[in-house]
Structure formats: structure tokens, C-alpha cells
Design an enzyme around this catalytic site. Structure first.
Site: not given
Ligand code: ITT
Length: 189
Positions: A11-12, A69, A148, A170, A175
Site C-alpha cells: 500500500n503506497v 494491519d 482509503g 494526519k 492510529h
Molecule cells: P498491505 O496489507 O499491503 O499493507 P492493505 O491496504 O491491504 O495493504 P490492510 O490489509 O491493513 O492493508 O488494510 C487496511 C485498509 O484499511 C486500507 O486499505 C484502508 O482501506 C483502511 N485504512 C487503514 N488505514 C487507513 C488510513 O490511515 N486512512 C484511510 N484508510 C485506512
């Protein structure tokens, strides 16, 4: 030379935040090292999934690995989308936001929080830390910063959506920042 930290993410948006929050480290992703990293997140908690990612990347890279996660937990939806945040709609961020706004259409209680569980794994030690940030879900997307659910999450701390906050704003209250701060304390960094 800066110490290197490898972040187990594709996730970039997350990677950019880790880089900004760890300015004294050489923060790298699997992709940047030419490592193909695509693990199935089969856990039912943020901790389980973070551990799966950190372990998998350590096995592939041999480097101490850090995984996040995270997800959005909405009170009126009993904590959903939670660990399924990235996969909520089956589409991308835009579709996820649209689905959540639909689910909350007409719902008065819009309280929500983001959670982040960060796991460090170096082949021997598993160190975990968790952080939360609280807010409410807007009725529309505002701003295009972050990633996200940021455009629809109005932060209690900032009084505006993460999507309309600067990176610095932010990263002062998120979190992920709070989990990272706790992890750094545990690691003595
Ligand atoms: P990696 O597993 O490769 O790290 P991912 O996007 O799949 O990437 P997660 O499984 O941890 O990561 O899912 C996290 C999701 O939760 C992310 O894709 C967003 O939809 C949401 N999320 C987490 N942190 C966020 C943030 O700071 N701002 C907005 N949405 C967030």
C-alpha cells in the site's frame, strides 16, 4: 548511513506515511527491493494479519520486518469493515467509501475509529503495538489527501476529514502514528 527498515506492505499510502514518520531511517518496501510480496491475510484480527505479513516478509528478505494491519471500525456496524476494510466492497478505495456511505445512509450514530496493529519481527522476537484514532463518518467525501477511507473520516482531533488534512496533520494524530510511537518505545528506538 541510515539504518534500514523494511515495511511489509504493498500500500503506497501506508509506505509514504511510514517514510514521513521515520525520517532518520532508510524505509524501504518489498517492491523497491525487487521482492514479490503478496501474502493472503487469513487472520481474524489486526494482530494476526500483521504477524502473518511481518513473518512472511522476514522469510523472503532476511531483514527485520515491520508490518501494519489496520482498518476502520464503525460503531453502528458492529465494528465493520474492520479487518476487511481493504476488501469491503470488492473494488478500490472509491467503491469502499461509497459502500460505507450507503450502509450508513440515514444512520444517526456515525462514530468510528481507525485501528492499527504494527508488528516487528526479526526472526526471533515478535514485538507488537497498537494505536487508535477516533472520529465520525461524514455523509460525503471531503478532500483527496491520504488514502482509503480518509475522505469520509472526520477526525475528532483535527475537526476535519483526514482527506482534507495535510500529511503532517494526519501523521500527528493517526492510529498508525500512535502504534508506531508505542512500537518505538518498546524497541527503544
Ligand atoms: P498491505 O496489507 O499491503 O499493507 P492493505 O491496504 O491491504 O495493504 P490492510 O490489509 O491493513 O492493508 O488494510 C487496511 C485498509 O484499511 C486500507 O486499505 C484502508 O482501506 C483502511 N485504512 C487503514 N488505514 C487507513 C488510513 O490511515 N486512512 C484511510 N484508510 C485506512
Amino acid at each position: 548511513m541510515k539504518d534500514r527498515i523494511i515495511i511489509a506492505t504493498g500500500n503506497v499510502g501506508k509506505l509514504k506515511e511510514f517514510r514521513a514518520m521515520l525520517p532518520t531511517y532508510d524505509v524501504v518496501s518489498p517492491k523497491e527491493l525487487g521482492i514479490e510480496f503478496d501474502v493472503e491475510e487469513t487472520g481474524s484480527t489486526f494482530y494476526e494479519n500483521a504477524l502473518i505479513k511481518a513473518r512472511a516478509l522476514f522469510e523472503l528478505s532476511g531483514l527485520p520486518s515491520v508490518a501494519d494491519d489496520s482498518g476502520l471500525c464503525v460503531d453502528a456496524l458492529d465494528g465493520a469493515p474492520g479487518v476487511l476494510s481493504a476488501r469491503y466492497s470488492g473494488g478500490g478505495d472509491k467503491e469502499n467509501n461509497a459502500k460505507l456511505l450507503r450502509e450508513l445512509d440515514g444512520v444517526k450514530d456515525r462514530c468510528a475509529h481507525f485501528s492499527s496493529c504494527i508488528v516487528y519481527y526479526d526472526g526471533n522476537n515478535v514485538i507488537e503495538a497498537t494505536g487508535h484514532t477516533y472520529g465520525v463518518i461524514d455523509t460525503k467525501a471531503v478532500g483527496s489527501n491520504g488514502f482509503g477511507y480518509d475522505p469520509i473520516f472526520i477526525s475528532d482531533d483535527l475537526g476535519k476529514s483526514f482527506g482534507s488534512a495535510t500529511d503532517e496533520e494526519k501523521n500527528a494524530v493517526s492510529h498508525r502514528a500512535r502504534a508506531l510511537e508505542a512500537l518505538r518505545g518498546k524497541l527503544g528506538l
